[in-house]
Write an enzyme that holds these catalytic residues in place. Structure first.
Site, short mmCIF file in Angstrom:
data_model
loop_
_atom_site.label_atom_id
_atom_site.label_comp_id
_atom_site.label_asym_id
_atom_site.label_seq_id
_atom_site.Cartn_x
_atom_site.Cartn_y
_atom_site.Cartn_z
N ASP A 151 0.83 -1.20 0.00
CA ASP A 151 0.00 0.00 0.00
C ASP A 151 0.87 1.25 0.00
OD1 ASP A 151 -1.96 -1.81 0.24
OD2 ASP A 151 -2.75 -1.09 2.15
N ALA A 152 1.94 1.19 0.78
CA ALA A 152 2.79 2.37 0.92
C ALA A 152 3.40 2.73 -0.43
CB ALA A 152 3.89 2.11 1.94
N ASP B 217 0.76 4.27 -2.62
CA ASP B 217 0.55 5.67 -2.23
C ASP B 217 1.65 6.56 -2.78
OD1 ASP B 217 -1.59 4.74 -0.86
OD2 ASP B 217 -0.72 4.94 1.14
N SER C 298 -36.20 -4.47 -15.23
CA SER C 298 -36.08 -5.35 -14.08
C SER C 298 -35.98 -6.78 -14.61
CB SER C 298 -37.31 -5.13 -13.22
OG SER C 298 -37.39 -6.08 -12.22
N GLU D 254 -25.35 -16.65 -14.26
CA GLU D 254 -24.45 -15.79 -13.46
C GLU D 254 -25.04 -15.62 -12.08
OE1 GLU D 254 -23.65 -11.85 -15.47
OE2 GLU D 254 -24.78 -12.92 -17.00
N LYS E 178 -26.66 -13.65 -9.12
CA LYS E 178 -27.48 -12.44 -9.06
C LYS E 178 -26.95 -11.56 -7.94
CE LYS E 178 -32.15 -10.65 -9.17
NZ LYS E 178 -32.00 -9.63 -8.14
N ASP F 127 -26.57 -8.55 -5.41
CA ASP F 127 -27.60 -7.82 -4.70
C ASP F 127 -27.07 -6.43 -4.35
OD1 ASP F 127 -30.09 -7.55 -3.71
OD2 ASP F 127 -29.74 -8.66 -1.86
N GLU G 165 -23.60 -4.11 -11.49
CA GLU G 165 -24.14 -3.90 -10.15
C GLU G 165 -23.04 -3.36 -9.25
OE1 GLU G 165 -27.35 -4.82 -10.21
OE2 GLU G 165 -27.99 -5.16 -8.13
N TYR H 100 -19.54 -5.09 -10.43
CA TYR H 100 -19.51 -6.30 -11.26
C TYR H 100 -20.32 -6.04 -12.52
CZ TYR H 100 -17.28 -9.10 -7.67
OH TYR H 100 -16.38 -9.59 -6.78
N LYS I 151 -34.65 -17.22 -7.77
CA LYS I 151 -34.39 -16.71 -6.42
C LYS I 151 -34.28 -17.86 -5.42
CE LYS I 151 -34.85 -12.09 -6.69
NZ LYS I 151 -35.82 -11.16 -6.18
N CYS J 97 -18.97 -3.87 33.50
CA CYS J 97 -18.43 -4.72 32.45
C CYS J 97 -18.31 -6.15 32.98
CB CYS J 97 -17.07 -4.21 32.01
SG CYS J 97 -16.21 -5.34 30.92
N CYS K 85 -14.35 -7.13 33.27
CA CYS K 85 -13.36 -6.53 34.17
C CYS K 85 -14.00 -5.76 35.32
CB CYS K 85 -12.43 -5.60 33.39
SG CYS K 85 -13.24 -4.08 32.86
N CYS L 38 -17.52 -0.68 27.83
CA CYS L 38 -16.63 -0.68 28.97
C CYS L 38 -15.63 0.45 28.75
CB CYS L 38 -15.91 -2.02 29.03
SG CYS L 38 -14.56 -2.01 30.19
N CYS M 64 -9.26 -3.13 29.45
CA CYS M 64 -10.18 -4.25 29.66
C CYS M 64 -9.69 -5.45 28.86
CB CYS M 64 -11.59 -3.87 29.21
SG CYS M 64 -12.74 -5.24 29.27
P1 AMP Z 1 -34.87 -7.24 -9.19
O1 AMP Z 1 -34.33 -5.92 -8.71
O2 AMP Z 1 -35.01 -8.26 -8.11
O3 AMP Z 1 -36.08 -7.09 -10.08
O4 AMP Z 1 -33.76 -7.87 -10.12
C1 AMP Z 1 -33.35 -7.22 -11.28
C2 AMP Z 1 -31.99 -6.66 -11.07
O5 AMP Z 1 -31.05 -7.67 -10.78
C3 AMP Z 1 -31.42 -6.04 -12.29
O6 AMP Z 1 -31.90 -4.75 -12.49
C4 AMP Z 1 -29.95 -6.02 -11.98
O7 AMP Z 1 -29.63 -4.79 -11.33
C5 AMP Z 1 -29.77 -7.10 -10.96
N1 AMP Z 1 -28.77 -8.10 -11.31
C6 AMP Z 1 -27.93 -8.65 -10.41
N2 AMP Z 1 -27.10 -9.52 -10.96
C7 AMP Z 1 -27.38 -9.53 -12.29
C8 AMP Z 1 -26.85 -10.25 -13.39
N3 AMP Z 1 -25.85 -11.12 -13.24
N4 AMP Z 1 -27.38 -10.01 -14.59
C9 AMP Z 1 -28.41 -9.14 -14.74
N5 AMP Z 1 -28.95 -8.45 -13.73
C10 AMP Z 1 -28.45 -8.62 -12.51
ZN ZN Z 2 -14.23 -4.26 30.72
#
Ligand code: AMP
Ligand code: ZN
Length: 671
Positions: free
Chosen positions: A35-36, A39, A84, A115, A117, A119, A180, A230, A320, A412, A415, A430, A435
């Site tokens: 890291d250093a 930087d 969606s 792939e 999904k 979140d 995402e 991703y 899902k 605590c 301690c 605490c 401690c």
């Molecule tokens: P949902 O929000 O549950 O309707 O799911 C749809 C969303 O899943 C999409 O709008 C993407 O943002 C997301 N998503 C996550 N992983 C993927 C993926 N591998 N390919 C496409 N969409 C994805």
């Molecule tokens: Zn303590």
């Protein structure tokens, strides 16, 4: 000063080197340098760019962070709607999808790509001539918010893509990458640990935290989070430029994006099911949370033929995973002292299997959470493992007949010291810095790179030092002897001597580091520095009252109270005394007043300057003691006007505020 030509060459070389190391670190997770060292490269680049502001380009790695907070988001139209996904909650529904697809195109067989999904927050990244120009959230699907400065702070997003790679895949310079923005489990846990340390509320889940961090007006906040990106879709002119989705993913990977590295081409829906099965078991081991698998038709032509409904494409579906929930009995509620000294109520459960794992404990986080759930000993509760490894209590499903409330402790449990809850905090803590529950954590903090910089004092050594009783607090470090140290596991005479040398060297470090290293709550690096500069000695700081502390710039009542609390605890007083006796540096030169040419003056910038970026210009103002704000008011002293100024210029004129062009601004600085 180097000639402009030589500088341009150096800058180009540094950028390439930094990009390579960003890629190794943030995309491959395989850093090649420390890291250093990283930087250092970045600082070299920044210094050169400051000398030659004309050579700064928007895709320079130095431009990731910076950018003043904005007043609002611009709304941008998507080139092609960001839809969606339809969901499938069972393999039957997955088969229905497959049937619809095959019937739709009149074929017996279709290739799919599976792939993870992710979140998080979906985002569209637009590149022109290979350079990232815009990042837009999904919004309502048709239009989204322009969050460009924020996404630029995400290190796994390439600011530009090399021309030869685009050429290799026959891709145009203008293209769009959708994907995402997420937070890994590690980043999320790290953030929550930090929150707890500062007495702030825990974030609930990585998804909302990531989304929140992107949709803020101040990019500095986005930058302070460890977010990842991703990629899952490549478009040019609103369409997939490559024949197959699998090719797009491979191309994206070569373009140095992160993708779901475990994506798989499946030649039938049965293979897709196998993929879903496989990842249901293994998903806990992934660095990020997933809530399902996205299944896409591989061939772009088939995708095109199938088209989409108003809501979602017909060529993709999200399978899902079911949430894993179970009910069980709360046998007891106990208190654990965390590594930061926070007292955490923990539910002791009748052991139960949830998604293949036996669960017998679940953290209740803090008293607020206990109250919110209304949980008592003897109740039956619903617990859930939603992605994360640690299960949590969702709600009380049945109150026990002989239920009894859980009473918070007054001391605590480790301690016996006082415990304390600051006004706006959720956790009791605490207050004893020594401690035993906090020992390891405080030692690691003390040794940290930005604290006393004792590099050899890692987790493994600290564990042994504490468990063997050789070290009880940070002052004990300064009394370690070679022989017993060399006898520890993974230690030899030489490494033990190195460690002792480092410990010895740390005595000479600045007082500001020492103040930070003490681990006083709310006292970070910068506060440590301000306190050291203001008081000049540890003695003076130790005896300071809240009133005196509040006089220090940036120190508010909360920080002041925490400092007074720290130094009033007997155990801490003793610790400080022993550190002084050990010969640590406890004095600091008081800083000569800094350059204050612009002290008290407030600046607003509008339009583009030719010699400076906004950040550089703003930095010059603050380093001369002035202040930069984003909107013009009667309190504004100067409005600096560049090319194509906005409405702020008109406002400044109407309020009669002094207007400077770039030359006048430079003159003011050089006065
Ligand atoms: P949902 O929000 O549950 O309707 O799911 C749809 C969303 O899943 C999409 O709008 C993407 O943002 C997301 N998503 C996550 N992983 C993927 C993926 N591998 N390919 C496409 N969409 C994805
Ligand atoms: Zn303590």
């Amino acid at each position: 000063m180097s000639s402009a030509k030589a500088a341009a060459k150096d800058i180009a070389r540094l950028r390439q080197e930094i990009r390579h190391h960003e890629y190794c670190y943030y995309v491959l997770d395989e850093p090649e340098i420390s890291d250093a060292k990283f930087d250092r490269l970045m600082n070299q680049l920044k210094a050169l760019e400051a000398e030659h502001p004309r050579l700064v380009t928007p895709d320079s790695p130095s431009q990731r962070v910076g950018g003043a907070p904005r007043e609002g988001f611009l709304t941008v139209r998507h080139s092609r709607a960001m839809l969606s996904l339809d969901n499938a909650y069972s393999y039957d529904e997955l088969r229905d999808f497959d049937r619809r697809v095959r019937e739709g195109i009149g074929r017996d067989r279709v290739d799919y790509v599976c792939e993870h999904k992710f979140d998080g927050l979906s985002i569209s990244l637009q590149y022109e001539d290979g350079v990232l120009v815009r990042g837009v959230t999904r919004g309502d699907g048709t239009t989204g918010e322009d969050v460009t400065p924020n996404v630029k702070t995400i290190r796994s997003i390439p600011l530009s893509v090399a021309r030869d790679i685009l050429k290799k895949h026959r891709l145009p310079g203008d293209f769009e990458v959708r994907g995402e923005i997420i937070m890994t489990r590690a980043a999320f846990e790290g953030l929550n640990r930090q929150q707890e340390q500062q007495g702030l509320k825990r974030y609930v889940n990585p998804r909302n935290t990531a989304a929140g961090a992107v949709r803020v007006l101040d990019p500095a906040i986005t930058a302070s989070r460890r977010l990842d990106f991703y990629a899952y879709l490549l478009l040019a002119d609103g369409r997939p430029p490559l024949k197959r989705h699998a090719d797009s993913l491979a191309a994206l990977q070569q373009m140095q994006f992160r993708i779901c590295a475990e994506f798989a081409a499946s030649r039938s829906i049965e293979e897709v099911e196998k993929y879903c099965d496989r990842w249901e078991e293994k998903r806990e081991k992934l660095p990020y949370e997933i809530d399902g698998i996205v299944v896409k038709v591989d061939e772009a032509a088939v995708q095109q033929e199938l088209g989409h409904t108003a809501k979602a494409p017909r060529w993709a579906i999200a399978y899902k995973y079911p949430a894993r929930q179970e009910t069980t009995l709360v046998n007891d509620i106990i208190v654990q002292v965390g590594r930061t000294g926070a007292l955490t109520p923990v539910a002791v459960l009748e052991p139960v299997q949830v998604g293949g794992v036996t669960v017998s404990r679940s953290t209740l986080h803090n008293m607020d959470e206990v109250e919110r759930l209304g949980v008592q000993i003897g109740d039956t509760v619903l617990i859930e493992r939603a992605g994360e490894v640690i299960p949590h209590v969702v709600k009380v499903v049945k109150e026990g007949k002989d239920r009894r409330p859980f009473a918070i402790l007054t001391k605590c449990p480790e301690c016996g010291s006082r415990i304390h809850k600051a006004e706006d905090e959720v956790a009791y803590r605490c207050v004893n810095a020594a401690c035993p529950a906090k020992r390891k954590e405080s030692l690691l903090h003390f040794a940290g790179r930005h604290a006393m910089n004792i590099d050899g004092l890692g987790e493994k050594i600290v564990d042994q030092l504490v468990d063997s009783g050789m070290v009880k607090d940070v002052a004990d470090l300064y009394h370690l002897k070679l022989e017993p140290l060399a006898a520890l596991e993974r230690m030899a005479e030489k490494s033990a001597q190195n460690l002792l040398d480092e410990i010895e060297a740390s005595k000479k470090l600045s007082l500001s580091r020492l103040i930070y290293a003490l681990g006083i709550r709310f006292v970070g690096e910068r506060t440590g520095q301000l306190l050291a500069e203001h008081f000049g000695s540890l003695d003076a700081l130790k005896d300071a009252t809240e009133e005196q502390l509040i006089e220090v710039p940036e120190v508010g009542p909360k920080v002041a109270a925490s400092i007074v609390e720290f130094f009033s605890e007997a155990a801490n007083k003793k610790l400080v005394k022993r550190l002084v006796e050990a010969g640590l540096n406890v004095k600091e030169e008081r800083k000569a007043p800094k350059d204050t040419r612009l002290a008290g003056k407030t600046f607003v910038f509008t339009g583009e300057l030719s010699n400076y970026s906004r950040e550089q210009a703003g930095g010059l103002v603050t380093s001369h003691g002035g202040k930069v704000t984003s909107s013009v008011s009667k309190k504004t002293d100067y409005v600096v006007v560049g090319v194509e100024p906005g409405s702020k210029y008109d406002k400044a004129k109407s309020l009669g505020i002094a207007i400077l062009d770039e030359a006048a601004f430079q003159k003011l600085l050089s006065k």
